[in-house]
Write a protein that holds these residues in place. Structure first.
Motif, PDB file in Angstrom:
ATOM      1  N   SER B 295      -5.420  15.260   8.284  1.00 17.89           N
ATOM      2  CA  SER B 295      -6.128  14.740   7.116  1.00 17.89           C
ATOM      3  C   SER B 295      -5.226  13.851   6.272  1.00 17.89           C
ATOM      4  N   GLN B 296      -3.946  14.141   6.254  1.00 16.38           N
ATOM      5  CA  GLN B 296      -3.053  13.304   5.449  1.00 16.38           C
ATOM      6  C   GLN B 296      -3.061  11.869   5.948  1.00 16.38           C
ATOM      7  N   ARG B 297      -2.932  11.702   7.252  1.00 14.21           N
ATOM      8  CA  ARG B 297      -2.880  10.347   7.779  1.00 14.21           C
ATOM      9  C   ARG B 297      -4.206   9.624   7.541  1.00 14.21           C
ATOM     10  N   LEU B 298      -5.300  10.337   7.714  1.00 15.26           N
ATOM     11  CA  LEU B 298      -6.597   9.675   7.540  1.00 15.26           C
ATOM     12  C   LEU B 298      -6.822   9.249   6.092  1.00 15.26           C
ATOM     13  N   VAL B 299      -6.424  10.097   5.143  1.00 14.91           N
ATOM     14  CA  VAL B 299      -6.568   9.715   3.738  1.00 14.91           C
ATOM     15  C   VAL B 299      -5.697   8.496   3.449  1.00 14.91           C
ATOM     16  N   PHE B 300      -4.488   8.514   3.981  1.00 15.19           N
ATOM     17  CA  PHE B 300      -3.569   7.381   3.826  1.00 15.19           C
ATOM     18  C   PHE B 300      -4.224   6.098   4.346  1.00 15.19           C
ATOM     19  N   LEU B 301      -4.791   6.167   5.540  1.00 13.88           N
ATOM     20  CA  LEU B 301      -5.420   4.981   6.134  1.00 13.88           C
ATOM     21  C   LEU B 301      -6.642   4.535   5.332  1.00 13.88           C
ATOM     22  N   THR B 302      -7.362   5.495   4.784  1.00 18.31           N
ATOM     23  CA  THR B 302      -8.531   5.153   3.979  1.00 18.31           C
ATOM     24  C   THR B 302      -8.122   4.304   2.774  1.00 18.31           C
ATOM     25  N   PHE B 303      -7.015   4.672   2.159  1.00 16.02           N
ATOM     26  CA  PHE B 303      -6.542   3.889   1.013  1.00 16.02           C
ATOM     27  C   PHE B 303      -6.011   2.520   1.463  1.00 16.02           C
ATOM     28  N   ALA B 304      -5.319   2.492   2.603  1.00 18.58           N
ATOM     29  CA  ALA B 304      -4.823   1.216   3.112  1.00 18.58           C
ATOM     30  C   ALA B 304      -6.008   0.274   3.350  1.00 18.58           C
ATOM     31  N   ASN B 305      -7.058   0.806   3.947  1.00 12.26           N
ATOM     32  CA  ASN B 305      -8.261   0.029   4.218  1.00 12.26           C
ATOM     33  C   ASN B 305      -8.892  -0.477   2.924  1.00 12.26           C
ATOM     34  N   MET B 306      -8.929   0.399   1.921  1.00 15.50           N
ATOM     35  CA  MET B 306      -9.479   0.008   0.619  1.00 15.50           C
ATOM     36  C   MET B 306      -8.680  -1.148   0.045  1.00 15.50           C
ATOM     37  N   GLY B 307      -7.355  -1.065   0.140  1.00 14.87           N
ATOM     38  CA  GLY B 307      -6.511  -2.133  -0.385  1.00 14.87           C
ATOM     39  C   GLY B 307      -6.800  -3.455   0.310  1.00 14.87           C
ATOM     40  N   MET B 308      -6.970  -3.394   1.616  1.00 15.05           N
ATOM     41  CA  MET B 308      -7.224  -4.620   2.375  1.00 15.05           C
ATOM     42  C   MET B 308      -8.570  -5.229   1.988  1.00 15.05           C
ATOM     43  N   LEU B 309      -9.583  -4.377   1.845  1.00 13.05           N
ATOM     44  CA  LEU B 309     -10.898  -4.904   1.475  1.00 13.05           C
ATOM     45  C   LEU B 309     -10.885  -5.446   0.049  1.00 13.05           C
ATOM     46  N   ALA B 310     -10.119  -4.796  -0.839  1.00 11.33           N
ATOM     47  CA  ALA B 310      -9.998  -5.314  -2.205  1.00 11.33           C
ATOM     48  C   ALA B 310      -9.336  -6.690  -2.160  1.00 11.33           C
ATOM     49  N   ALA B 311      -8.363  -6.856  -1.265  1.00  7.07           N
ATOM     50  CA  ALA B 311      -7.698  -8.159  -1.126  1.00  7.07           C
ATOM     51  C   ALA B 311      -8.683  -9.206  -0.627  1.00  7.07           C
ATOM     52  N   LEU B 312      -9.492  -8.831   0.347  1.00  8.28           N
ATOM     53  CA  LEU B 312     -10.496  -9.767   0.861  1.00  8.28           C
ATOM     54  C   LEU B 312     -11.445 -10.176  -0.259  1.00  8.28           C
ATOM     55  N   ALA B 313     -11.861  -9.171  -1.033  1.00  9.00           N
ATOM     56  CA  ALA B 313     -12.741  -9.471  -2.157  1.00  9.00           C
ATOM     57  C   ALA B 313     -12.031 -10.384  -3.151  1.00  9.00           C
ATOM     58  N   GLY B 314     -10.724 -10.176  -3.311  1.00  6.05           N
ATOM     59  CA  GLY B 314      -9.939 -11.025  -4.210  1.00  6.05           C
ATOM     60  C   GLY B 314      -9.943 -12.476  -3.754  1.00  6.05           C
ATOM     61  N   LEU B 315      -9.806 -12.679  -2.444  1.00  2.00           N
ATOM     62  CA  LEU B 315      -9.837 -14.044  -1.906  1.00  2.00           C
ATOM     63  C   LEU B 315     -11.202 -14.676  -2.154  1.00  2.00           C
ATOM     64  N   VAL B 316     -12.254 -13.906  -1.879  1.00  2.00           N
ATOM     65  CA  VAL B 316     -13.608 -14.440  -2.052  1.00  2.00           C
ATOM     66  C   VAL B 316     -13.847 -14.805  -3.517  1.00  2.00           C
ATOM     67  N   PHE B 317     -13.410 -13.921  -4.399  1.00  2.00           N
ATOM     68  CA  PHE B 317     -13.645 -14.151  -5.827  1.00  2.00           C
ATOM     69  C   PHE B 317     -12.872 -15.370  -6.326  1.00  2.00           C
ATOM     70  N   ALA B 318     -11.604 -15.480  -5.899  1.00  2.00           N
ATOM     71  CA  ALA B 318     -10.789 -16.627  -6.317  1.00  2.00           C
ATOM     72  C   ALA B 318     -11.400 -17.916  -5.780  1.00  2.00           C
ATOM     73  N   ALA B 319     -11.850 -17.882  -4.523  1.00  2.00           N
ATOM     74  CA  ALA B 319     -12.428 -19.076  -3.921  1.00  2.00           C
ATOM     75  C   ALA B 319     -13.710 -19.468  -4.647  1.00  2.00           C
ATOM     76  N   ARG B 320     -14.467 -18.462  -5.069  1.00  2.00           N
ATOM     77  CA  ARG B 320     -15.726 -18.733  -5.750  1.00  2.00           C
ATOM     78  C   ARG B 320     -15.491 -19.374  -7.115  1.00  2.00           C
ATOM     79  N   LEU B 321     -14.513 -18.835  -7.871  1.00  2.00           N
ATOM     80  CA  LEU B 321     -14.209 -19.399  -9.185  1.00  2.00           C
ATOM     81  C   LEU B 321     -13.384 -20.670  -9.058  1.00  2.00           C
ATOM     82  N   ASN B 322     -12.764 -20.860  -7.893  1.00  2.00           N
ATOM     83  CA  ASN B 322     -11.896 -21.986  -7.627  1.00  2.00           C
ATOM     84  C   ASN B 322     -10.673 -21.972  -8.527  1.00  2.00           C
ATOM     85  N   THR B 323     -10.342 -20.793  -9.003  1.00  2.00           N
ATOM     86  CA  THR B 323      -9.147 -20.672  -9.829  1.00  2.00           C
ATOM     87  C   THR B 323      -8.792 -19.195  -9.920  1.00  2.00           C
ATOM     88  N   ALA B 324      -7.547 -18.907 -10.152  1.00  2.00           N
ATOM     89  CA  ALA B 324      -7.153 -17.521 -10.372  1.00  2.00           C
ATOM     90  C   ALA B 324      -6.856 -17.336 -11.846  1.00  2.00           C
TER      91      ALA B 324
END
Lengths: 511, 403
Positions: B295-324
């Protein structure tokens, strides 16, 4: 002396189980009355009826206290009459002070504002009475178990106690603390207080008790007057003296020559109190096809032994070796223990065994999910087939495999946990209290599964506090007490008296 | 002679199917209630806004506006199912947007390389937080609350308090581009419509295949009428939506990304051993661990995955506003978490679906959009959204008690 408490014809039923059957108990004012019996005999249920945990109306029979019939609806009602229970699991809040704990729910306050000076002064008086030399401001967390027990008693005294009930008060105390506690009880008795003492330790009982009531299988079987000089043998006989009729499948010896698991010098320390050796230098073995029993009282260290073997799931500072099939086994994680062929069916199926909100279908393959998956993808058809197969094989009473575990009865939940581990196909199966809280019919089915597994060459270890169960289902027995294996016997030569005697002897030697 | 008397068998069949479907629906109100809520809310705003809600341009906007919430809700669903929470996603979104701006605008890195580096950075952030949660048992609420503050601060530092932009046109396409129309039809992006049709057909075929194999093993299934109605509705809705969007500029790129993520994560959560184990951990971590699940490894991976998806969302949001900007992502975590809970996930873990979380996100999105069109002020919008969240969870709890 007048009778302070009389419980008349108390019968208490749970769905499918008669926990108490027409029990009568009579306690005289100013005496120490001991209540003895095996685990599950019904002592705690009786005390819960008395204190109103099981409210009036949920049982039949009468409680007469101080000459009047009482109908307690909750602990508050019984406490108002001065009946106070001190439970085996202490109900103190560790991060509050002694004084705060003593007056919890009963604060010395005016208009909701706590009067700290009065609280602490009164707490100091009570601590004096129980002989505890600590400041009322000390946190309970900083006290040892013996002193915590005294705080509980002080708390009881703060409520104008007339009848104090102590449930296994010395089970977690060392010898010195136990003796102090018993002396305190005698002191209170001299002042005229009445107490009921629930205990397994017969030497303690014969030291302090005036009267003993023995409970067995939900019935009061005898009332002994200690003034007449009661032998421990007599008490033990009354405690365990039931006959073993056809409650077990026929035993056929299947034990083979090969040793399935050998454990050498296994020691496990308490995870917080690392000086306490909960399992102390234990060595044992089990053969293929053998059903091995581990007998002992609650708190003997049996569950801790099993869980520490199963991937170090309990304890700290684990030492010792485990050998499986002639090679040293790596049991350092649960996964490795499973891969080494071990399985552990927990005594606490709700906390450690089941994902309660999940269905039977999802619970059964959990320990070996890869066996119903193609690569990473779960094959739902194969999963359903497996769940259905075990549902039929173990006769799990349910509407379908889509029923959630939480909605099954205890016996059927236990069968789901058992299914999970049977599907994992272990060589060595450890069953911890496999039939606790299960009706007789389901028990027989589980015993049959155990015998069948042994016949197929698996090694089975059964941990149980029910001695008849161990005598009925095992081939060989170890007796465990206070972290050690104190006796080994072939089940054919074993009896409940021999097991109890081994436990009590070892306890007295240690003292 | 009426039909009923000449052919009682078929009529009895229809009646029993209707009854079975109805009782099935009542038994599965928790799963489908949220979908009905979305439909009801959409119908309400469609009428209240005189049909503006489902105008092709507004529908496209709705998808674009909510894409980053949906993307994060998928990751958050896994985190919440495993029994944890991640409060840092808004800040991580802002931080990654800032990182992308610095790399692309100030350092002139190729935008593809920058995007990959940003995703990696997000995953690393998730791992850094998941490490403490999984291996040291620090409550996730606290770890990610700390992360929220840390990355808010780092965003300010990285951007030196300024907005950084604009991005190259190529990068903007992530959020504002549409898939090209290879057929080049007039006034209608035919390719988008074809994609919609193909996907809808594939989903239908897949559902039928599953049902047939279930029937073979005798596993209990939905009543036929219910099955037919449900998948008929999904088919029509998908085709209708792609037709609507094809009428504007076609399917947005980010819609494709979102659809792929929904498909992949739905599959992972419902069909794979990893998904199954994450649910088991959330349902009863002790039992899962004692069943040999790491369970420790899976929880760890779940957070890693969340971070990656948040980053993807960050790219989409920045691209949409065309500015950071330093304010990007502020309080997004609350919308994301609300979406997941509206979608039927349980605070205690072990319960929830990806599709539910996505529907939850769209419920919030449609309400934002609809109320804005109606000219309701931000003050009342907040109140109403809060009450909807509360109502959804109350419904869930009551329904569970009853069940």
């Amino acid at each position: 002396m007048p009778t302070i408490l009389e419980m008349r014809g108390i019968t208490k039923e749970f769905p499918g189980v008669k926990a108490l059957n027409n029990v009568s108990l009579s306690v005289e004012e100013g005496e120490i009355h001991a209540l003895v019996g095996e685990n599950g005999a019904g002592k705690s249920t009786l005390m819960k009826v008395l204190s109103g945990v099981y409210p009036h109306g949920s049982y039949s029979g009468d409680i007469v206290f101080d000459g009047e019939v009482r109908a307690y609806r909750g602990i508050r009602d019984s406490e108002a009459d001065g009946i106070i229970i001190i439970h085996q699991e202490l109900a103190l809040i560790p991060l509050l002070s002694i004084a705060e704990n003593i007056f919890l729910g009963n604060e010395r306050a005016r208009g909701g504002i706590i009067d700290w000076r009065r609280t602490e002064a009164r707490a100091a008086e009570l601590l004096e009475q129980v002989g505890l030399r600590e400041s009322p401001k000390t946190l309970v967390d900083d006290l040892g178990l013996g002193k915590q027990q005294l705080v509980e008693i002080a708390k009881a005294l703060s409520k104008d106690v007339r009848l104090m009930i102590l449930d296994e008060p010395t089970s977690s105390l060392n010898e010195t603390d136990s003796r102090k506690l018993l002396d305190l009880l005698l002191e209170f008795k001299a002042k005229g207080m009445t107490s009921i003492l629930i205990s397994h330790k017969l030497n303690e009982i014969s030291r302090v008790a005036d009267t003993i009531t023995v409970i067995r299988d939900g019935a009061a079987v005898s009332r002994l007057d200690c003034a007449e000089g009661i032998s421990e043998g007599r008490i033990i006989r009354d405690m365990v003296g039931r006959s073993l009729d056809n409650r077990f499948p026929e035993r056929v010896a299947h034990a083979r020559e090969e040793t399935a698991l050998e454990v050498r010098n296994w020691t496990v320390r308490h995870p917080i109190h690392s000086e306490r050796r909960v399992v102390d230098d234990v060595s044992f073995h089990v053969k293929r096809g053998e059903v091995l029993g581990i007998a002992g009282l609650m708190g003997a260290g049996r569950t801790e032994l099993a869980m520490s073997l199963f991937g170090r799931s309990w304890g700290a500072g684990i030492e010792g070796e485990a050998w499986i099939g002639g090679a040293r086994a790596d049991l350092s994680t649960v996964r490795r223990a499973i891969d080494a062929g071990l399985a552990y069916v927990t005594e606490d199926r709700k906390t450690y065994g089941l994902v309660l909100d999940d269905t039977i279908r999802r619970n059964v393959p959990l320990a070996k999910l890869e066996a119903v998956a193609d690569g990473l993808v779960v094959n739902r058809n194969r999963e359903a087939e497996v769940a259905e197969r075990y549902r039929k094989r173990l006769n799990i009473k349910s509407s379908s495999i889509e029923q959630e575990a939480v909605n099954l009865s205890g016996g059927n939940q236990q069968k789901v946990v058992l299914s999970k581990w049977l599907f994992a196909d272990p060589d060595i199966l450890i069953l911890d209290e496999p039939t606790r809280g299960i009706d007789v019919g389901a028990k027989f089915e589980i015993y049959t599964v155990i015998r069948d597994l042994a016949a197929s060459g698996k090694a089975i270890i059964v941990i149980s506090s029910e001695m008849p169960e161990l005598l009925g289902v095992t081939d060989r027995l170890y007796v465990m007490n206070e972290g050690r294996f104190v006796a080994e016997m072939a089940t054919e030569e074993a009896s409940q008296e021999r097991i109890m005697t081994a436990i009590i002897k070892s306890g007295e030697e240690a003292a | 002679m009426t039909q009923a008397s000449t052919n009682p068998g078929s009529d009895g069949f229809t009646a029993s199917q209707a009854k079975a479907s109805w009782s099935f629906l009542r038994g599965h109100l928790r799963e489908y209630g949220i979908l009905f809520a979305l439909i009801a809310i959409m119908v309400f705003f469609q009428i209240a806004t005189d049909g503006i809600l489902l105008k092709p341009i507004n529908l496209t906007n709705l998808v674009l506006q909510n894409s980053y919430i949906v993307i994060m809700a998928i990751g958050m669903l896994l985190v919440i199912v495993s029994g944890h929470i991640d409060l840092s996603v808004g800040s991580v979104l802002g931080f990654v947007g800032a990182l992308a701006a610095v790399m692309i605008v100030q350092w002139d890195l190729p935008y593809l390389l920058a995007a990959v580096l940003c995703l990696a950075a997000g995953a690393l952030i998730g791992m850094a937080q998941g490490f403490w949660v999984a291996y040291f048992r620090i409550p996730s609420f606290i770890v990610t609350l700390a992360g929220m503050l840390v990355f808010k601060g780092l965003t300010l530092w990285l951007l030196a308090g300024q907005s950084v932009g604009p991005f190259p046109a190529q990068f903007q396409l992530i959020a504002s581009g549409f898939i090209p129309d290879i057929f080049g039809a007039e006034g209608l992006n035919l390719f988008s419509l074809v994609i919609g049709l193909v996907v809808a057909t594939a989903i239908l075929a897949f559902a039928i295949r599953t049902r047939m194999s279930q029937a073979k093993t005798g596993a209990p299934t939905e009543p036929f009428a219910f099955f037919a109605a449900k998948h008929g509705l999904i088919f029509v809705a998908l085709v209708y939506m792609s037709w609507l969007m094809a009428g504007f500029r076609g399917l947005p790129n980010v819609f494709i990304v979102m659809a792929l993520l929904i498909a992949i994560y739905s599959f992972v959560t419902s069909r794979t051993t990893i998904g199954r184990r994450i649910y088991a951990i959330g349902g009863n971590e002790k039992a899962a661990t004692l069943s040999g699940i790491n369970s420790q490894r899976l929880v760890f991976l779940t957070f890693a995955n969340m971070g990656m998806l948040a980053a993807l969302a960050g790219l989409v949001f920045a691209a949409r506003l065309n500015t950071a900007t330093p304010k990007a992502g502020v309080s997004f975590e609350l919308d994301v978490i609300a979406a997941v809970f509206i979608g039927g996930a349980s605070m205690a873990g072990g319960v929830g679906t990806v599709v539910g979380a996505v529907i939850g996100a769209f419920i919030m999105g449609v309400m934002n959009n609809g109320m804005s069109i109606l000219g309701i002020g931000i003050d009342w919008q907040q109140c109403i959204k809060g009450l909807v969240l509360l109502a959804a969870v109350i419904f869930d709890v009551m329904n569970k008690k009853k069940g």
